[in-house]
Design a protein around this motif. Structure first.
Motif, mmCIF file in Angstrom:
data_model
loop_
_atom_site.group_PDB
_atom_site.id
_atom_site.type_symbol
_atom_site.label_atom_id
_atom_site.label_comp_id
_atom_site.label_asym_id
_atom_site.label_seq_id
_atom_site.Cartn_x
_atom_site.Cartn_y
_atom_site.Cartn_z
ATOM 1 N N LEU A 118 90.693 116.002 -32.274
ATOM 2 C CA LEU A 118 90.740 115.264 -31.019
ATOM 3 C C LEU A 118 91.239 116.150 -29.876
ATOM 4 C CD1 LEU A 118 92.347 111.910 -32.209
ATOM 5 C CD2 LEU A 118 89.932 112.329 -31.691
ATOM 6 N N PRO A 119 90.651 116.037 -28.695
ATOM 7 C CA PRO A 119 91.244 116.685 -27.529
ATOM 8 C C PRO A 119 92.642 116.126 -27.297
ATOM 9 C CG PRO A 119 89.056 115.819 -27.018
ATOM 10 C CD PRO A 119 89.446 115.259 -28.348
ATOM 11 N N ALA A 120 93.515 116.912 -26.698
ATOM 12 C CA ALA A 120 94.882 116.463 -26.442
ATOM 13 C C ALA A 120 95.305 116.894 -25.047
ATOM 14 C CB ALA A 120 95.837 117.041 -27.486
ATOM 15 N N VAL A 121 95.980 115.991 -24.350
ATOM 16 C CA VAL A 121 96.476 116.305 -23.018
ATOM 17 C C VAL A 121 97.993 116.162 -23.002
ATOM 18 C CG1 VAL A 121 94.339 115.555 -21.933
ATOM 19 C CG2 VAL A 121 96.202 113.929 -22.174
ATOM 20 N N GLY A 122 98.635 116.889 -22.099
ATOM 21 C CA GLY A 122 100.074 116.801 -21.944
ATOM 22 C C GLY A 122 100.796 118.068 -22.322
ATOM 23 N N ALA A 123 102.002 118.222 -21.786
ATOM 24 C CA ALA A 123 102.797 119.421 -22.039
ATOM 25 C C ALA A 123 103.130 119.578 -23.507
ATOM 26 C CB ALA A 123 104.083 119.364 -21.211
ATOM 27 N N GLY A 124 103.317 118.480 -24.219
ATOM 28 C CA GLY A 124 103.607 118.565 -25.650
ATOM 29 C C GLY A 124 102.475 119.155 -26.439
ATOM 30 N N ALA A 125 101.249 118.803 -26.071
ATOM 31 C CA ALA A 125 100.082 119.357 -26.755
ATOM 32 C C ALA A 125 99.969 120.856 -26.510
ATOM 33 C CB ALA A 125 98.814 118.652 -26.285
ATOM 34 N N LEU A 126 100.262 121.275 -25.284
ATOM 35 C CA LEU A 126 100.166 122.697 -24.951
ATOM 36 C C LEU A 126 101.224 123.532 -25.671
ATOM 37 C CD1 LEU A 126 99.506 122.273 -21.128
ATOM 38 C CD2 LEU A 126 97.860 123.074 -22.831
ATOM 39 N N LEU A 127 102.343 122.897 -26.051
ATOM 40 C CA LEU A 127 103.413 123.620 -26.740
ATOM 41 C C LEU A 127 103.080 123.921 -28.197
ATOM 42 C CD1 LEU A 127 106.641 121.799 -25.478
ATOM 43 C CD2 LEU A 127 106.044 124.199 -25.093
ATOM 44 N N TYR A 128 102.170 123.123 -28.796
ATOM 45 C CA TYR A 128 101.900 123.247 -30.230
ATOM 46 C C TYR A 128 100.393 123.394 -30.483
ATOM 47 C CZ TYR A 128 106.704 121.584 -30.379
ATOM 48 O OH TYR A 128 108.058 121.450 -30.187
ATOM 49 N N PRO A 129 99.841 124.556 -30.131
ATOM 50 C CA PRO A 129 98.392 124.746 -30.278
ATOM 51 C C PRO A 129 97.914 124.705 -31.726
ATOM 52 C CG PRO A 129 99.481 126.819 -29.724
ATOM 53 C CD PRO A 129 100.495 125.740 -29.543
ATOM 54 N N GLU A 130 98.821 124.943 -32.686
ATOM 55 C CA GLU A 130 98.406 124.893 -34.081
ATOM 56 C C GLU A 130 98.057 123.458 -34.500
ATOM 57 O OE1 GLU A 130 102.837 124.422 -33.845
ATOM 58 O OE2 GLU A 130 101.330 125.750 -32.949
ATOM 59 N N THR A 131 98.711 122.480 -33.887
ATOM 60 C CA THR A 131 98.408 121.072 -34.158
ATOM 61 C C THR A 131 97.373 120.526 -33.177
ATOM 62 O OG1 THR A 131 100.622 120.672 -35.063
ATOM 63 C CG2 THR A 131 99.394 118.739 -34.310
ATOM 64 N N PHE A 132 97.421 121.017 -31.933
ATOM 65 C CA PHE A 132 96.520 120.535 -30.892
ATOM 66 C C PHE A 132 95.690 121.714 -30.357
ATOM 67 C CE2 PHE A 132 100.538 118.111 -30.645
ATOM 68 C CZ PHE A 132 100.076 116.837 -30.947
ATOM 69 N N PRO A 133 94.721 122.202 -31.131
ATOM 70 C CA PRO A 133 93.958 123.380 -30.694
ATOM 71 C C PRO A 133 93.120 123.126 -29.449
ATOM 72 C CG PRO A 133 92.988 122.424 -32.668
ATOM 73 C CD PRO A 133 94.299 121.738 -32.463
ATOM 74 N N ASP A 134 92.757 121.863 -29.197
ATOM 75 C CA ASP A 134 91.989 121.537 -27.995
ATOM 76 C C ASP A 134 92.908 120.892 -26.960
ATOM 77 O OD1 ASP A 134 90.039 121.048 -26.142
ATOM 78 O OD2 ASP A 134 88.951 119.556 -27.323
ATOM 79 N N ALA A 135 94.016 121.580 -26.652
ATOM 80 C CA ALA A 135 94.986 121.070 -25.689
ATOM 81 C C ALA A 135 94.549 121.414 -24.275
ATOM 82 C CB ALA A 135 96.365 121.648 -25.974
ATOM 83 N N ARG A 136 94.866 120.515 -23.348
ATOM 84 C CA ARG A 136 94.448 120.717 -21.961
ATOM 85 C C ARG A 136 95.389 119.939 -21.038
ATOM 86 N NH1 ARG A 136 88.720 117.681 -22.614
ATOM 87 N NH2 ARG A 136 88.702 118.977 -24.495
ATOM 88 N N GLY A 137 95.215 120.149 -19.726
ATOM 89 C CA GLY A 137 95.986 119.399 -18.746
ATOM 90 C C GLY A 137 95.359 118.058 -18.464
ATOM 91 N N PRO A 138 96.038 117.268 -17.654
ATOM 92 C CA PRO A 138 97.297 117.566 -16.962
ATOM 93 C C PRO A 138 98.492 117.585 -17.911
ATOM 94 C CG PRO A 138 96.674 115.280 -16.592
ATOM 95 C CD PRO A 138 95.531 115.907 -17.311
ATOM 96 N N GLU A 139 99.530 118.341 -17.508
ATOM 97 C CA GLU A 139 100.723 118.415 -18.338
ATOM 98 C C GLU A 139 101.591 117.174 -18.209
ATOM 99 O OE1 GLU A 139 102.998 122.055 -18.448
ATOM 100 O OE2 GLU A 139 101.386 123.131 -17.436
#
Length: 217
Positions: A150-171
């Motif tokens: 699943l895509p993930a948004v938010g600062a938490g997603a950006l901190l853990y790319p191993e769990t959220f490889p499709d991390a993006r903003g807004p933070e």
């Protein structure tokens, strides 16, 4: 209608005004240690930018978290004080919902904010306007299977790319997104959350075990 929206559930101190059709003014600043110093100047700024006085506000919208206790209570106390002083309703919205709304995604995704202690506050969504289930707080590795693919948004997603490889903003959730979401809910007659903190954690302060009560003789 003139909605004043504020949120201090994340490191972003944010305020916005919405006239029922669109955001007319917005201010955001990221500073995790100065929520109390920055929120009222942000409110003054959006009022000045919109060319209105505080008494023109017809309702207050506040992000209720989840978030850390110290920052979160600044926005909630401020919103409740404005509501009481102006005699207007105060509506609570989940901060994660504001972030999800700001993403504009029309596919299933995850919102994750930093909960510290190597954890995230998170929730799943099937679109920007619809959350699936209740917000939770977990270690990213413990929810990896639930959020896989699943895509993930938010600062938490950006901190853990191993769990959220499709991390993006807004933070962070801008107050303008909270205000826009609130305006839609009001138009549709949808219920709001009470303006009370959504912590998801027990307080750090605990009564010590084997605590002895001292009673006067």
């Amino acid at each position: 209608m003139l909605l004043l929206a504020v949120d201090t559930a994340t490191p972003a101190v944010t305020a916005a005004l919405h006239d029922g059709s669109s955001v007319v003014a917005e201010s955001s600043r990221v500073d995790a240690r100065r929520h109390g110093e920055l929120l009222l100047p942000a409110v003054d700024r959006v009022l000045a930018d919109a060319g209105v006085k505080l008494d023109a506000v017809t309702a207050v919208v506040v992000g209720v978290g989840p978030g850390p206790y110290t920052g979160l209570r600044v926005g909630l106390v401020t919103a409740s004080t404005f509501g009481s002083a102006l005699g207007v309703p105060v509506y609570g919205l989940c901060t994660l919902d504001g972030l999800g709304y700001a993403s504009g995604l029309d596919e299933p995704f995850v919102v994750a904010t930093d909960a510290r202690r190597k954890e995230v506050y998170w929730a799943r969504y099937d679109s920007a306007r619809r959350r699936i289930g209740e917000p939770a707080v977990d270690r990213p590795a413990d929810i990896a299977e639930q959020v896989a693919g699943l895509p993930a948004v938010g600062a938490g997603a950006l901190l853990y790319p191993e769990t959220f490889p499709d991390a993006r903003g807004p933070e962070y959730a801008p107050a303008g997104a909270l205000a826009s979401l609130a305006a839609e809910k009001l138009a549709a007659g949808v219920a709001f959350l009470p303006p009370l903190p959504l912590y998801l954690r027990r307080p750090d302060a605990q009564v010590p075990k084997n605590y002895k009560v001292v009673t006067p003789k």
